[in-house]
Write a protein that holds these residues in place. Structure first.
Motif, mmCIF file in Angstrom:
data_model
loop_
_atom_site.group_PDB
_atom_site.id
_atom_site.type_symbol
_atom_site.label_atom_id
_atom_site.label_comp_id
_atom_site.label_asym_id
_atom_site.label_seq_id
_atom_site.Cartn_x
_atom_site.Cartn_y
_atom_site.Cartn_z
ATOM 1 N N PHE A 218 21.895 61.467 4.663
ATOM 2 C CA PHE A 218 20.888 62.362 4.074
ATOM 3 C C PHE A 218 21.522 63.680 3.668
ATOM 4 C CE2 PHE A 218 17.631 65.695 4.893
ATOM 5 C CZ PHE A 218 16.655 65.296 3.981
ATOM 6 N N ASP A 219 21.315 64.053 2.426
ATOM 7 C CA ASP A 219 21.744 65.359 1.911
ATOM 8 C C ASP A 219 20.481 66.139 1.545
ATOM 9 O OD1 ASP A 219 22.552 67.557 0.358
ATOM 10 O OD2 ASP A 219 24.252 66.488 -0.491
ATOM 11 N N PRO A 220 20.142 67.180 2.306
ATOM 12 C CA PRO A 220 18.867 67.884 2.076
ATOM 13 C C PRO A 220 18.802 68.608 0.734
ATOM 14 C CG PRO A 220 20.226 69.087 3.648
ATOM 15 C CD PRO A 220 20.907 67.770 3.425
ATOM 16 N N ILE A 221 19.944 68.827 0.119
ATOM 17 C CA ILE A 221 19.941 69.466 -1.199
ATOM 18 C C ILE A 221 19.473 68.484 -2.265
ATOM 19 C CG2 ILE A 221 21.343 70.679 -2.909
ATOM 20 C CD1 ILE A 221 20.943 72.180 -0.276
ATOM 21 N N ILE A 222 19.765 67.202 -2.063
ATOM 22 C CA ILE A 222 19.457 66.174 -3.062
ATOM 23 C C ILE A 222 18.212 65.389 -2.692
ATOM 24 C CG2 ILE A 222 20.323 64.068 -4.162
ATOM 25 C CD1 ILE A 222 23.146 65.256 -3.795
ATOM 26 N N GLN A 223 18.121 64.939 -1.449
ATOM 27 C CA GLN A 223 16.942 64.176 -1.013
ATOM 28 C C GLN A 223 15.837 65.148 -0.584
ATOM 29 O OE1 GLN A 223 20.138 62.606 0.373
ATOM 30 N NE2 GLN A 223 19.975 61.567 -1.592
ATOM 31 N N THR A 224 15.214 65.752 -1.577
ATOM 32 C CA THR A 224 14.161 66.730 -1.309
ATOM 33 C C THR A 224 12.811 66.014 -1.194
ATOM 34 O OG1 THR A 224 13.688 67.124 -3.646
ATOM 35 C CG2 THR A 224 15.450 68.436 -2.639
ATOM 36 N N ARG A 251 27.144 63.042 9.031
ATOM 37 C CA ARG A 251 26.241 64.049 9.609
ATOM 38 C C ARG A 251 25.387 64.625 8.494
ATOM 39 N NH1 ARG A 251 26.185 67.701 14.120
ATOM 40 N NH2 ARG A 251 24.007 68.409 14.191
ATOM 41 N N ASP A 252 24.106 64.847 8.748
ATOM 42 C CA ASP A 252 23.215 65.455 7.765
ATOM 43 C C ASP A 252 23.801 66.756 7.234
ATOM 44 O OD1 ASP A 252 21.469 63.430 8.288
ATOM 45 O OD2 ASP A 252 19.805 64.703 8.922
ATOM 46 N N GLY A 253 23.644 66.979 5.933
ATOM 47 C CA GLY A 253 24.066 68.259 5.381
ATOM 48 C C GLY A 253 24.517 68.123 3.946
ATOM 49 N N PRO A 254 24.661 69.255 3.252
ATOM 50 C CA PRO A 254 25.147 69.235 1.871
ATOM 51 C C PRO A 254 26.508 68.545 1.789
ATOM 52 C CG PRO A 254 24.294 71.403 2.438
ATOM 53 C CD PRO A 254 24.346 70.615 3.713
ATOM 54 N N GLY A 255 26.643 67.658 0.829
ATOM 55 C CA GLY A 255 27.900 66.948 0.665
ATOM 56 C C GLY A 255 27.981 65.633 1.407
ATOM 57 N N ALA A 256 26.963 65.284 2.184
ATOM 58 C CA ALA A 256 26.970 63.999 2.883
ATOM 59 C C ALA A 256 27.037 62.863 1.868
ATOM 60 C CB ALA A 256 25.718 63.860 3.746
ATOM 61 N N ARG A 257 27.872 61.879 2.137
ATOM 62 C CA ARG A 257 28.024 60.732 1.235
ATOM 63 C C ARG A 257 26.904 59.733 1.535
ATOM 64 N NH1 ARG A 257 34.268 60.196 2.850
ATOM 65 N NH2 ARG A 257 33.317 61.069 4.737
ATOM 66 N N TYR A 258 25.803 59.928 0.851
ATOM 67 C CA TYR A 258 24.546 59.281 1.208
ATOM 68 C C TYR A 258 24.286 57.959 0.495
ATOM 69 C CZ TYR A 258 23.521 61.520 -3.213
ATOM 70 O OH TYR A 258 23.589 61.923 -4.516
ATOM 71 N N MET A 259 25.005 57.655 -0.586
ATOM 72 C CA MET A 259 24.569 56.579 -1.473
ATOM 73 C C MET A 259 24.473 55.211 -0.811
ATOM 74 S SD MET A 259 26.139 57.400 -5.197
ATOM 75 C CE MET A 259 25.583 58.828 -6.141
#
Length: 302
Positions: A218-224, A251-259
């Motif tokens: 999860f990247d909170p900047i993208i998955q809003t 780990r959750d945060g900006p830049g997390a490789r979420y795909m």
């Protein structure tokens, strides 16, 4: 009359205050104690949240087992059959989808179909197990705004979903409704896309050696709260927002490789369930071959 007097070599009735250094030492000790106490409180709260998260995944695992016992199939990830629609906020039937700018392509998603067999279910695994989670009304009436709390990790700080809004990653067709989302993804090697679904007998490595669900990256900047980008909702089907099969735990945060990866707000790793109903914590440093064998139900490594 008594008179107080000073005797040489003797000091009486003298009040001595703290020096600056002593005050600084006291303040430093107080600060250290406060930080230790605050850290202990935060650790206790995280421990409680992690336990709740694990209990929720255990309920999901039980829902998957009940689904399999009833249908003799594991729930699939669903997908579009070319006819799926949902009632929009204006009362009109619409198709549900995501136009992804990165690949210049329109993806259409399935929508949960009450009573559909596992091989014909167009909603994802999370929708399919709702009746086993005592959420039959949400399942039967396709109440897309419902069913959220059980699927949300209490450690993850994210706002409640809102009506999807186009952003720099994609355009989202949600019919003007705020669809419930999930922090837990199904194992893509187990929850296949429509029209495929797996029988329990297809899990060659055994239920205790195969992952069923896990927390997704999860990247909170993208998955809003207004985006569906790799975060499509519970009542949809066929997307990568509800399944994962990667080998990283982020780990959750900006830049997390979420795909395609797993991840959480918990320090050091993420929580997973296995198809036998057991749950556990896998660290971010888990051996890659072991992780691969847990994801692949037929690799024969275990």
């Amino acid at each position: 009359m008594n008179q107080s007097h000073f005797e040489p070599g003797r000091i009486t009735n003298v009040r001595r205050g703290f020096t600056l250094i002593e005050l600084l030492i006291v303040l430093a000790i107080i600060g250290l104690l406060v930080s230790l106490f605050t850290g202990a409180v935060q650790n206790a709260r995280e421990s409680a949240r992690r336990t709740q998260c694990m209990n929720q995944q255990r309920q999901l695992a039980l829902g998957i087992q009940m689904h399999a016992a009833k249908h003799e199939y594991l729930p699939s990830n669903g997908g579009d059959d070319g006819k799926c629609t949902v009632t929009s906020a204006s009362g009109k039937p619409i198709r549900v989808g995501t136009y992804t700018f990165a690949v210049d392509h329109q993806f259409w998603w399935g929508v949960g179909q009450p009573g559909a067999s596992p091989t014909q279910q167009t909603g994802c695994w999370a929708y399919a197990i709702l009746p086993s989670l005592e959420q039959g009304e949400a399942y039967q009436n396709v109440q897309v705004e419902s069913a959220g709390p059980l699927f949300r990790c209490p450690s993850r700080s994210r706002a409640d979903p809102l009506v999807p809004r186009d952003d720099s990653y994609g355009r989202y067709s949600g019919g003007g409704r705020a669809w419930a989302k999930t922090d837990y993804a199904g194992n893509r090697r187990v929850m296949l896309n429509f029209p495929d679904a797996q029988r329990l007998s297809a899990i060659a490595d055994g239920l205790s050696n195969t992952l069923g669900t896990g927390e997704k990256a999860f990247d909170p900047i993208i998955q809003t709260e207004t985006s569906w980008y790799y975060d499509e909702p519970i009542f949809s089907g066929g997307s990568n927002g509800t399944v994962r099969s990667g080998l990283l735990i982020e780990r959750d945060g900006p830049g997390a490789r979420y795909m395609d990866n797993w991840g959480s707000a918990h320090p050091g790793g993420a929580l997973f369930s296995r198809l036998d109903g057991s749950t556990g914590f896998l660290t971010s440093s888990v051996d890659g071959e072991l992780f691969r064998s847990l994801i692949d139900p037929k690799d024969g490594a275990l």
